[in-house]
Design a protein around this motif. Sequence first.
Motif, PDB file in Angstrom:
ATOM      1  N   GLU A   8       0.856  -1.184   0.000  1.00  0.00           N
ATOM      2  CA  GLU A   8       0.000   0.000   0.000  1.00  0.00           C
ATOM      3  C   GLU A   8       0.893   1.235   0.000  1.00  0.00           C
ATOM      4  OE1 GLU A   8      -2.879   2.090   3.193  1.00  0.00           O
ATOM      5  OE2 GLU A   8      -3.538   0.085   2.553  1.00  0.00           O
ATOM      6  N   ARG A  11      -2.816   6.113   1.155  1.00  0.00           N
ATOM      7  CA  ARG A  11      -4.253   6.051   1.424  1.00  0.00           C
ATOM      8  C   ARG A  11      -4.805   7.470   1.470  1.00  0.00           C
ATOM      9  NH1 ARG A  11      -6.329   2.908   6.640  1.00  0.00           N
ATOM     10  NH2 ARG A  11      -5.016   1.317   5.635  1.00  0.00           N
ATOM     11  N   SER A 123       6.535   2.641   2.631  1.00  0.00           N
ATOM     12  CA  SER A 123       5.432   2.376   1.730  1.00  0.00           C
ATOM     13  C   SER A 123       4.390   1.604   2.489  1.00  0.00           C
ATOM     14  CB  SER A 123       5.913   1.562   0.520  1.00  0.00           C
ATOM     15  OG  SER A 123       6.407   0.336   0.948  1.00  0.00           O
ATOM     16  N   GLY A 124       3.172   2.044   2.417  1.00  0.00           N
ATOM     17  CA  GLY A 124       2.117   1.296   3.057  1.00  0.00           C
ATOM     18  C   GLY A 124       1.465   2.043   4.187  1.00  0.00           C
ATOM     19  N   SER A 126      -0.682   5.398   5.785  1.00  0.00           N
ATOM     20  CA  SER A 126      -1.723   6.286   5.309  1.00  0.00           C
ATOM     21  C   SER A 126      -1.499   7.644   5.910  1.00  0.00           C
ATOM     22  CB  SER A 126      -3.101   5.746   5.711  1.00  0.00           C
ATOM     23  OG  SER A 126      -3.195   5.678   7.105  1.00  0.00           O
ATOM     24  N   HIS A 344      -7.670  -5.071  -3.848  1.00  0.00           N
ATOM     25  CA  HIS A 344      -8.441  -4.018  -3.201  1.00  0.00           C
ATOM     26  C   HIS A 344      -9.759  -4.622  -2.714  1.00  0.00           C
ATOM     27  CE1 HIS A 344      -5.998  -0.519  -4.531  1.00  0.00           C
ATOM     28  NE2 HIS A 344      -5.709  -1.312  -5.560  1.00  0.00           N
ATOM     29  N   ARG A 379      -7.298   3.525  -1.568  1.00  0.00           N
ATOM     30  CA  ARG A 379      -5.904   3.091  -1.520  1.00  0.00           C
ATOM     31  C   ARG A 379      -5.244   3.113  -2.895  1.00  0.00           C
ATOM     32  NH1 ARG A 379      -8.683   0.539   2.524  1.00  0.00           N
ATOM     33  NH2 ARG A 379      -7.544   0.145   4.475  1.00  0.00           N
ATOM     34  N   CYS A 380      -3.958   3.445  -2.876  1.00  0.00           N
ATOM     35  CA  CYS A 380      -3.097   3.307  -4.054  1.00  0.00           C
ATOM     36  C   CYS A 380      -2.095   2.215  -3.735  1.00  0.00           C
ATOM     37  CB  CYS A 380      -2.392   4.628  -4.357  1.00  0.00           C
ATOM     38  SG  CYS A 380      -1.212   4.540  -5.735  1.00  0.00           S
ATOM     39  N   LYS A 381      -2.078   1.157  -4.541  1.00  0.00           N
ATOM     40  CA  LYS A 381      -1.222   0.002  -4.256  1.00  0.00           C
ATOM     41  C   LYS A 381      -0.219  -0.227  -5.381  1.00  0.00           C
ATOM     42  CE  LYS A 381      -4.196  -2.412  -0.996  1.00  0.00           C
ATOM     43  NZ  LYS A 381      -4.662  -3.725  -0.518  1.00  0.00           N
TER      44      LYS A 381
END
Length: 419
Positions: A8, A11, A123-124, A126, A344, A379-381
Amino acid sequence: MAPRRPAELYRAPFPLYTVRLHPRRPLAITAGGGGAAKTGIRNGVHFLQLEQIGGQLSASLLHCHDTETRATMTMALAGDVIAAGQDNSCHILRFSLQEPEAPGAAGKDGSGDKGPRRRRGGSGGSGGGGAQGAQGRAREVRVESLQRVRTDFSPDALQKAVRFSADGALLATGGADGFLRLWEFPSMKKTLEFRAHDGEIEDIALGPDNKVVTAGRDFQCCVWQQDQLVTGLRWHENLPGIPDKAYRYQACRFGAVEGSAGALRLYTVQVPHKRERRPPPCYLTKWDGKSFLPLLTRPCGSEVVSCLSISDSGTFLGLGTVTGSVAIHIAFSLQRLYYVKEAHGIVVTDVAFVPESRPGRELLGGHEAALLSVAVDSRCKLHLLPTRRSLPVWLLLLLCAGLIVATILLLQLAFPGFL
């Protein structure tokens, strides 16, 4: 070996509908919203700085551009210019990324946009943050609103597709009213307007020789030269047993042909028109970019595809689905190479590959490709594709020579006097 679960990257405080990556900068732009006027959920365009930290790709929030009551549903990028589809209009924004000012120069920024200053590491996580520049000071992103044009006139007006031409001189828009509209850029003078489909336009692709491909909910995918129909695509003409209106076109994209400079292929996604208890497969089709004849069609799973992206070199296709899954296919064979079920928790609204420019390659960290996905879950993954292992040509030749010699020796042992 099963692929790793995607990391992730970011966020947002609202549902995300679109993502684009800058071709020459380590910058991702995400956008969305929740209909602030009715729900109170904010709308905005977020600028993310991408960088390698400790061998992992990390994202830091550089800037939040507030879009007030308008959620950005579609987006196209040409250099430092964004064409954002918001409700029934296309908003043209220009952004600039500036290095941090010297200490003591703060407070002189006349921009009305909000620029976070906190660093968000890793990374990951929020939340928000700002990417740090020299001496730990945050970079500045400034956004200027250039123009707004109305692009859809239906009762439930919504711009659903927007694309820049390769040279950035033309902008194409389509939406719920079924009209294709072409605009000169940057003047935004309308040069063409006509009804391309009976119903909504789902997607647009700008191709060679000023041809435009449109995919509509009326079961048609059309190739246009100005307002003249060049041809209508028929993906299933060599697939007996599929009725004409069992599938509709969901997406269309032009992509480069690996190892063939200047050549293009068109890729389309076909999804079932009606959902059934036992869902039929969706299909990917590859077309010749000049004759628009189908070259290859393959099923791509029973989950309904929601979005499509193509890597810069034309090597890979990225797919998102309405059930939250993400897949990467090889463009040459249309075979699936990577798949994460329900990456997602809800519909994937957009996917985009990390560019294959020098800054993009630096972000890959030894991986062959990287795909970003965004969804209504805010979310952007990040999906990483490991480099495929291959043997050097010299080693293959050596193995072949060894095999020939071994065969001859075995024949000599089995049949004395063979040589």
